[in-house]
Design a protein around this motif. Structure first.
Motif, PDB file in Angstrom:
ATOM      1  N   ASP A 204       0.849  -1.186   0.000  1.00 37.29           N
ATOM      2  CA  ASP A 204       0.000   0.000   0.000  1.00 37.29           C
ATOM      3  C   ASP A 204       0.890   1.243   0.000  1.00 37.29           C
ATOM      4  N   PRO A 205       0.348   2.410  -0.371  1.00 33.64           N
ATOM      5  CA  PRO A 205       1.184   3.606  -0.520  1.00 33.64           C
ATOM      6  C   PRO A 205       1.960   3.999   0.733  1.00 33.64           C
ATOM      7  N   ASP A 206       1.370   3.855   1.908  1.00 33.00           N
ATOM      8  CA  ASP A 206       2.097   4.219   3.129  1.00 33.00           C
ATOM      9  C   ASP A 206       3.303   3.303   3.347  1.00 33.00           C
ATOM     10  N   THR A 207       3.110   2.011   3.114  1.00 30.18           N
ATOM     11  CA  THR A 207       4.214   1.066   3.280  1.00 30.18           C
ATOM     12  C   THR A 207       5.313   1.333   2.267  1.00 30.18           C
ATOM     13  N   PHE A 208       4.925   1.616   1.031  1.00 32.20           N
ATOM     14  CA  PHE A 208       5.935   1.875   0.005  1.00 32.20           C
ATOM     15  C   PHE A 208       6.676   3.184   0.291  1.00 32.20           C
ATOM     16  N   ALA A 209       5.984   4.185   0.817  1.00 36.61           N
ATOM     17  CA  ALA A 209       6.643   5.429   1.193  1.00 36.61           C
ATOM     18  C   ALA A 209       7.723   5.165   2.247  1.00 36.61           C
ATOM     19  N   SER A 210       7.451   4.261   3.166  1.00 35.87           N
ATOM     20  CA  SER A 210       8.445   3.898   4.178  1.00 35.87           C
ATOM     21  C   SER A 210       9.655   3.233   3.539  1.00 35.87           C
ATOM     22  N   MET A 211       9.437   2.431   2.492  1.00 32.13           N
ATOM     23  CA  MET A 211      10.541   1.799   1.786  1.00 32.13           C
ATOM     24  C   MET A 211      11.438   2.853   1.122  1.00 32.13           C
ATOM     25  N   ILE A 212      10.825   3.900   0.598  1.00 29.10           N
ATOM     26  CA  ILE A 212      11.608   4.967  -0.036  1.00 29.10           C
ATOM     27  C   ILE A 212      12.448   5.683   1.020  1.00 29.10           C
ATOM     28  N   ARG A 213      11.871   5.932   2.184  1.00 28.34           N
ATOM     29  CA  ARG A 213      12.647   6.550   3.271  1.00 28.34           C
ATOM     30  C   ARG A 213      13.806   5.642   3.688  1.00 28.34           C
ATOM     31  N   ASP A 214      13.536   4.362   3.766  1.00 34.27           N
ATOM     32  CA  ASP A 214      14.588   3.421   4.162  1.00 34.27           C
ATOM     33  C   ASP A 214      15.733   3.396   3.156  1.00 34.27           C
ATOM     34  N   ALA A 215      15.449   3.785   1.907  1.00 30.58           N
ATOM     35  CA  ALA A 215      16.491   3.836   0.882  1.00 30.58           C
ATOM     36  C   ALA A 215      17.376   5.067   1.032  1.00 30.58           C
ATOM     37  N   GLY A 216      17.035   5.938   1.979  1.00 31.74           N
ATOM     38  CA  GLY A 216      17.868   7.091   2.250  1.00 31.74           C
ATOM     39  C   GLY A 216      17.346   8.414   1.725  1.00 31.74           C
ATOM     40  N   LEU A 217      16.116   8.436   1.214  1.00 29.28           N
ATOM     41  CA  LEU A 217      15.563   9.671   0.676  1.00 29.28           C
ATOM     42  C   LEU A 217      14.739  10.397   1.743  1.00 29.28           C
ATOM     43  N   VAL A 218      14.607  11.710   1.564  1.00 30.94           N
ATOM     44  CA  VAL A 218      13.884  12.537   2.528  1.00 30.94           C
ATOM     45  C   VAL A 218      12.729  13.257   1.826  1.00 30.94           C
ATOM     46  N   ASP A 219      11.944  13.976   2.620  1.00 28.35           N
ATOM     47  CA  ASP A 219      10.790  14.716   2.093  1.00 28.35           C
ATOM     48  C   ASP A 219       9.912  13.809   1.226  1.00 28.35           C
ATOM     49  N   VAL A 220       9.702  12.599   1.694  1.00 34.40           N
ATOM     50  CA  VAL A 220       8.937  11.606   0.929  1.00 34.40           C
ATOM     51  C   VAL A 220       7.446  11.913   1.037  1.00 34.40           C
ATOM     52  N   SER A 221       6.774  11.894  -0.092  1.00 34.26           N
ATOM     53  CA  SER A 221       5.332  12.134  -0.129  1.00 34.26           C
ATOM     54  C   SER A 221       4.733  11.336  -1.280  1.00 34.26           C
ATOM     55  N   TYR A 222       3.415  11.237  -1.283  1.00 37.01           N
ATOM     56  CA  TYR A 222       2.755  10.583  -2.419  1.00 37.01           C
ATOM     57  C   TYR A 222       1.367  11.175  -2.612  1.00 37.01           C
ATOM     58  N   VAL A 223       0.860  11.003  -3.822  1.00 35.40           N
ATOM     59  CA  VAL A 223      -0.502  11.408  -4.148  1.00 35.40           C
ATOM     60  C   VAL A 223      -1.199  10.230  -4.807  1.00 35.40           C
TER      61      VAL A 223
END
Length: 238
Positions: A204-223
């Motif tokens: 789901d989008p929230d879980t995938f957003a967490s994966m992006i943060r875990d990859a080292g990226l910041v200011d993560v958001s989605y629409v």
């Protein structure tokens, strides 16, 4: 989809699988998405914010639609499109030549998990409808983060299975029944059954957003897009 049917489809949405549907891939996308996928890509291009004369990488570029859109939106920018399917790239190369963009858009065969570029090579990295086909998503996300310049943006456009909302049941019916049946009918291939299964299995989008943060990226958001049948995620390299 039964386990027997899944076994007939190459694991992870391999290049060989997409070679089999390359010739009709664009037509099927237009029909199955009712043309909405083009609008989603335009939004992804805007969010990528490729600067004039900048450099962008489109991972899992397929037939090159997003790579071409990135080049068209950013004067002087150069775009590299990378994909594991030689058949899809061949279709994309025809589009590049037809638009006279050989000097700005290059397509190359490669794997999202081992990007052949130095750290900090690109102002933006995009991937549309491809991350769910990568067997090791965390590794691919780390690779995409690695090749971004500081301040560069990762933009991920991906299909998802609607879980909420009044139109959720209708959207799920489309994903589970219309997509695999119409896709198989028009393409003569069973690969579109894999498409349905891969969408249902995607986080789901929230879980995938967490994966992006875990990859080292910041200011993560989605629409979320079109009743939740797709989402665009954005992350920034610090």
């Amino acid at each position: 989809m039964t386990s027997t049917e899944l076994a007939t489809v190459p694991a992870g949405g391999s290049g060989a699988m997409f070679d089999a549907i390359a010739a009709r891939y664009d037509l099927l996308n237009r029909i199955l998405s009712m043309g909405i996928d083009a609008r989603w890509r335009r939004m992804a291009v805007r969010l990528a914010q490729v600067p004039p004369n900048g450099r962008a990488l489109d991972v899992a570029t397929g037939t090159g639609d997003l790579a071409l859109a990135l080049a068209a939106a950013s004067p002087g920018a150069s775009v590299v499109g990378l994909d594991p399917s030689r058949g899809m790239l061949a279709v994309g190369e025809k589009k590049v030549r037809a638009r006279g963009l050989e000097g700005r858009v290059s397509l190359t065969e490669g794997d999202a998990r081992t990007l052949p570029y130095p750290d900090g090579s690109f102002d933006a990295v995009t991937i549309a409808f491809g991350i769910r086909n990568v067997p090791d998503r965390p590794r691919a996300l780390r690779e995409m983060a690695r090749v971004l310049k500081p301040g560069g943006r990762l933009v991920v456009l991906e299909l998802s299975e609607p879980r909420r909302g009044i139109l959720g049941p209708l959207a799920r019916f489309h994903v589970h029944h219309v997509v695999p049946r119409v896709g198989a009918l028009l393409s003569g291939a069973r690969e579109y059954r894999y498409l349905q299964a891969s969408i249902a299995a995607f986080p789901d989008p929230d879980t995938f957003a967490s994966m992006i943060r875990d990859a080292g990226l910041v200011d993560v958001s989605y629409v979320s897009l079109t009743f939740g049948v797709a989402a665009i995620h954005v992350g920034v390299r610090a």
